[in-house]
Every structure is written in C-alpha cells, then in structure tokens.
Design a protein around this motif. Sequence first.
Motif, PDB file in Angstrom:
ATOM      1  N   GLU A   1       2.510   6.370 -14.495  1.00 33.07           N
ATOM      2  CA  GLU A   1       3.804   5.958 -13.927  1.00 33.07           C
ATOM      3  C   GLU A   1       3.613   5.370 -12.534  1.00 33.07           C
ATOM      4  O   GLU A   1       4.200   4.346 -12.191  1.00 33.07           O
ATOM      5  N   VAL A   2       2.789   5.997 -11.739  1.00 32.43           N
ATOM      6  CA  VAL A   2       2.521   5.500 -10.387  1.00 32.43           C
ATOM      7  C   VAL A   2       1.844   4.129 -10.471  1.00 32.43           C
ATOM      8  O   VAL A   2       2.205   3.201  -9.740  1.00 32.43           O
ATOM      9  N   ALA A   3       0.895   3.976 -11.379  1.00 37.17           N
ATOM     10  CA  ALA A   3       0.211   2.695 -11.552  1.00 37.17           C
ATOM     11  C   ALA A   3       1.181   1.615 -12.027  1.00 37.17           C
ATOM     12  O   ALA A   3       1.117   0.471 -11.565  1.00 37.17           O
ATOM     13  N   ARG A   4       2.086   1.966 -12.924  1.00 37.20           N
ATOM     14  CA  ARG A   4       3.064   1.010 -13.431  1.00 37.20           C
ATOM     15  C   ARG A   4       3.942   0.486 -12.295  1.00 37.20           C
ATOM     16  O   ARG A   4       4.149  -0.717 -12.148  1.00 37.20           O
ATOM     17  N   VAL A   5       4.428   1.402 -11.476  1.00 38.92           N
ATOM     18  CA  VAL A   5       5.281   0.999 -10.354  1.00 38.92           C
ATOM     19  C   VAL A   5       4.484   0.159  -9.362  1.00 38.92           C
ATOM     20  O   VAL A   5       4.988  -0.835  -8.833  1.00 38.92           O
ATOM     21  N   SER A   6       3.232   0.503  -9.131  1.00 35.85           N
ATOM     22  CA  SER A   6       2.397  -0.258  -8.218  1.00 35.85           C
ATOM     23  C   SER A   6       2.234  -1.694  -8.720  1.00 35.85           C
ATOM     24  O   SER A   6       2.302  -2.653  -7.937  1.00 35.85           O
ATOM     25  N   ARG A   7       2.037  -1.859 -10.028  1.00 35.41           N
ATOM     26  CA  ARG A   7       1.933  -3.210 -10.605  1.00 35.41           C
ATOM     27  C   ARG A   7       3.249  -3.964 -10.467  1.00 35.41           C
ATOM     28  O   ARG A   7       3.263  -5.162 -10.181  1.00 35.41           O
TER      29      ARG A   7
ATOM     30  N   VAL B   1       0.498  10.311  -5.212  1.00 32.89           N
ATOM     31  CA  VAL B   1       1.579   9.329  -5.195  1.00 32.89           C
ATOM     32  C   VAL B   1       1.628   8.522  -3.895  1.00 32.89           C
ATOM     33  O   VAL B   1       1.808   7.312  -3.927  1.00 32.89           O
ATOM     34  N   ILE B   2       1.460   9.146  -2.769  1.00 35.81           N
ATOM     35  CA  ILE B   2       1.609   8.438  -1.499  1.00 35.81           C
ATOM     36  C   ILE B   2       0.457   7.459  -1.240  1.00 35.81           C
ATOM     37  O   ILE B   2       0.708   6.302  -0.925  1.00 35.81           O
ATOM     38  N   PRO B   3      -0.819   7.833  -1.376  1.00 33.03           N
ATOM     39  CA  PRO B   3      -1.894   6.879  -1.072  1.00 33.03           C
ATOM     40  C   PRO B   3      -2.046   5.757  -2.095  1.00 33.03           C
ATOM     41  O   PRO B   3      -2.486   4.673  -1.758  1.00 33.03           O
ATOM     42  N   TYR B   4      -1.685   5.975  -3.348  1.00 31.00           N
ATOM     43  CA  TYR B   4      -1.967   5.011  -4.409  1.00 31.00           C
ATOM     44  C   TYR B   4      -1.430   3.614  -4.121  1.00 31.00           C
ATOM     45  O   TYR B   4      -2.183   2.647  -4.192  1.00 31.00           O
ATOM     46  N   PRO B   5      -0.155   3.456  -3.781  1.00 32.08           N
ATOM     47  CA  PRO B   5       0.332   2.091  -3.523  1.00 32.08           C
ATOM     48  C   PRO B   5      -0.334   1.413  -2.324  1.00 32.08           C
ATOM     49  O   PRO B   5      -0.322   0.201  -2.208  1.00 32.08           O
ATOM     50  N   ALA B   6      -0.912   2.194  -1.449  1.00 24.82           N
ATOM     51  CA  ALA B   6      -1.583   1.632  -0.277  1.00 24.82           C
ATOM     52  C   ALA B   6      -3.011   1.198  -0.591  1.00 24.82           C
ATOM     53  O   ALA B   6      -3.702   0.680   0.274  1.00 24.82           O
ATOM     54  N   GLY B   7      -3.450   1.430  -1.819  1.00 24.60           N
ATOM     55  CA  GLY B   7      -4.789   1.022  -2.211  1.00 24.60           C
ATOM     56  C   GLY B   7      -5.826   2.120  -2.129  1.00 24.60           C
ATOM     57  O   GLY B   7      -6.981   1.904  -2.427  1.00 24.60           O
ATOM     58  N   CYS B   8      -5.432   3.305  -1.721  1.00 25.75           N
ATOM     59  CA  CYS B   8      -6.348   4.447  -1.628  1.00 25.75           C
ATOM     60  C   CYS B   8      -6.280   5.206  -2.941  1.00 25.75           C
ATOM     61  O   CYS B   8      -5.426   6.061  -3.117  1.00 25.75           O
ATOM     62  N   ARG B   9      -7.178   4.892  -3.851  1.00 28.05           N
ATOM     63  CA  ARG B   9      -7.103   5.493  -5.176  1.00 28.05           C
ATOM     64  C   ARG B   9      -8.082   6.641  -5.383  1.00 28.05           C
ATOM     65  O   ARG B   9      -8.035   7.321  -6.371  1.00 28.05           O
ATOM     66  N   GLY B  10      -8.978   6.859  -4.451  1.00 26.83           N
ATOM     67  CA  GLY B  10      -9.941   7.937  -4.602  1.00 26.83           C
ATOM     68  C   GLY B  10      -9.695   9.019  -3.580  1.00 26.83           C
ATOM     69  O   GLY B  10      -8.788   8.935  -2.763  1.00 26.83           O
ATOM     70  N   ALA B  11     -10.519  10.033  -3.643  1.00 24.89           N
ATOM     71  CA  ALA B  11     -10.384  11.131  -2.693  1.00 24.89           C
ATOM     72  C   ALA B  11     -11.073  10.815  -1.373  1.00 24.89           C
ATOM     73  O   ALA B  11     -10.936  11.538  -0.417  1.00 24.89           O
ATOM     74  N   GLY B  12     -11.816   9.698  -1.327  1.00 23.80           N
ATOM     75  CA  GLY B  12     -12.509   9.300  -0.108  1.00 23.80           C
ATOM     76  C   GLY B  12     -11.597   8.511   0.811  1.00 23.80           C
ATOM     77  O   GLY B  12     -10.400   8.715   0.860  1.00 23.80           O
TER      78      GLY B  12
ATOM     79  N   ALA C   1       3.567  -5.222  -6.945  1.00 26.56           N
ATOM     80  CA  ALA C   1       2.679  -6.360  -6.705  1.00 26.56           C
ATOM     81  C   ALA C   1       3.256  -7.655  -7.273  1.00 26.56           C
ATOM     82  O   ALA C   1       3.071  -8.729  -6.697  1.00 26.56           O
ATOM     83  N   ALA C   2       3.970  -7.549  -8.392  1.00 27.40           N
ATOM     84  CA  ALA C   2       4.517  -8.739  -9.046  1.00 27.40           C
ATOM     85  C   ALA C   2       5.897  -9.122  -8.526  1.00 27.40           C
ATOM     86  O   ALA C   2       6.386 -10.207  -8.824  1.00 27.40           O
ATOM     87  N   GLU C   3       6.516  -8.259  -7.758  1.00 26.76           N
ATOM     88  CA  GLU C   3       7.905  -8.461  -7.311  1.00 26.76           C
ATOM     89  C   GLU C   3       7.957  -9.352  -6.064  1.00 26.76           C
ATOM     90  O   GLU C   3       7.340  -9.044  -5.065  1.00 26.76           O
ATOM     91  N   PRO C   4       8.718 -10.456  -6.118  1.00 30.44           N
ATOM     92  CA  PRO C   4       8.817 -11.311  -4.937  1.00 30.44           C
ATOM     93  C   PRO C   4       9.822 -10.815  -3.893  1.00 30.44           C
ATOM     94  O   PRO C   4       9.678 -11.114  -2.709  1.00 30.44           O
ATOM     95  N   ALA C   5      10.816 -10.048  -4.313  1.00 34.08           N
ATOM     96  CA  ALA C   5      11.875  -9.623  -3.390  1.00 34.08           C
ATOM     97  C   ALA C   5      11.429  -8.425  -2.552  1.00 34.08           C
ATOM     98  O   ALA C   5      11.035  -7.388  -3.085  1.00 34.08           O
ATOM     99  N   ARG C   6      11.494  -8.584  -1.243  1.00 38.61           N
ATOM    100  CA  ARG C   6      11.076  -7.510  -0.342  1.00 38.61           C
ATOM    101  C   ARG C   6      11.893  -6.239  -0.571  1.00 38.61           C
ATOM    102  O   ARG C   6      11.354  -5.129  -0.521  1.00 38.61           O
ATOM    103  N   SER C   7      13.185  -6.376  -0.821  1.00 38.67           N
ATOM    104  CA  SER C   7      14.024  -5.186  -1.020  1.00 38.67           C
ATOM    105  C   SER C   7      13.547  -4.362  -2.209  1.00 38.67           C
ATOM    106  O   SER C   7      13.548  -3.138  -2.163  1.00 38.67           O
ATOM    107  N   ARG C   8      13.111  -5.037  -3.279  1.00 38.95           N
ATOM    108  CA  ARG C   8      12.579  -4.310  -4.444  1.00 38.95           C
ATOM    109  C   ARG C   8      11.195  -3.740  -4.139  1.00 38.95           C
ATOM    110  O   ARG C   8      10.833  -2.692  -4.654  1.00 38.95           O
ATOM    111  N   LYS C   9      10.423  -4.426  -3.313  1.00 39.99           N
ATOM    112  CA  LYS C   9       9.104  -3.903  -2.937  1.00 39.99           C
ATOM    113  C   LYS C   9       9.241  -2.595  -2.163  1.00 39.99           C
ATOM    114  O   LYS C   9       8.321  -1.792  -2.126  1.00 39.99           O
TER     115      LYS C   9
END
Length: 69
Positions: free
Chosen positions: A5-11, A41-52, A14-22
């Motif tokens: 679900e988190v990955a789906r929202v992240s995609r 949930v919090i780090p994933y959209p920022a690109g931090c997908r690992g524990a490092g 990424a595809a959404e042009p409207a800032r309000s939806r982003k």
Amino acid sequence: MSPAEVARVSREVAAEPARSRKVSLPAAVFRAAGPPDVPVVIPYPAGCRGAGSGSGPVPSGGPRAARAH
C-alpha cells in the motif's frame, strides 16, 4: 498498513502532476498508519527504503553494520 500500500501511494505521488495531490496522498497514508507502521511509512516516500541511511542496501550485518561503514 502493508508495504504494498505504501509503495502504491508512492508510485501515485510520483506520477501525479498536481502539488496538492502530492501532499494529500501521503498525508492520508501517514494519518492511517499506526505506531508500528511509522518506521516504514514515513521514510519510504522520501526514498529511504532500507534500515540504513537510504543510500543503498543494508550490509549483511544489519543496520549496525551499515552505520559502521
């Protein structure tokens, strides 16, 4: 909250042009996340997908080994 679900929202973001939806898409996920989900949930959209540090895969020794490198 599933990682899928988190990955789906992240995609979607990424595809959404409207800032309000982003802003509103991840905000809805953050509101729905329970305390156990926050570390994922919090780090994933920022690109931090690992524990490092988010700069690459975690070495075989785990997060502590990642900090040692």
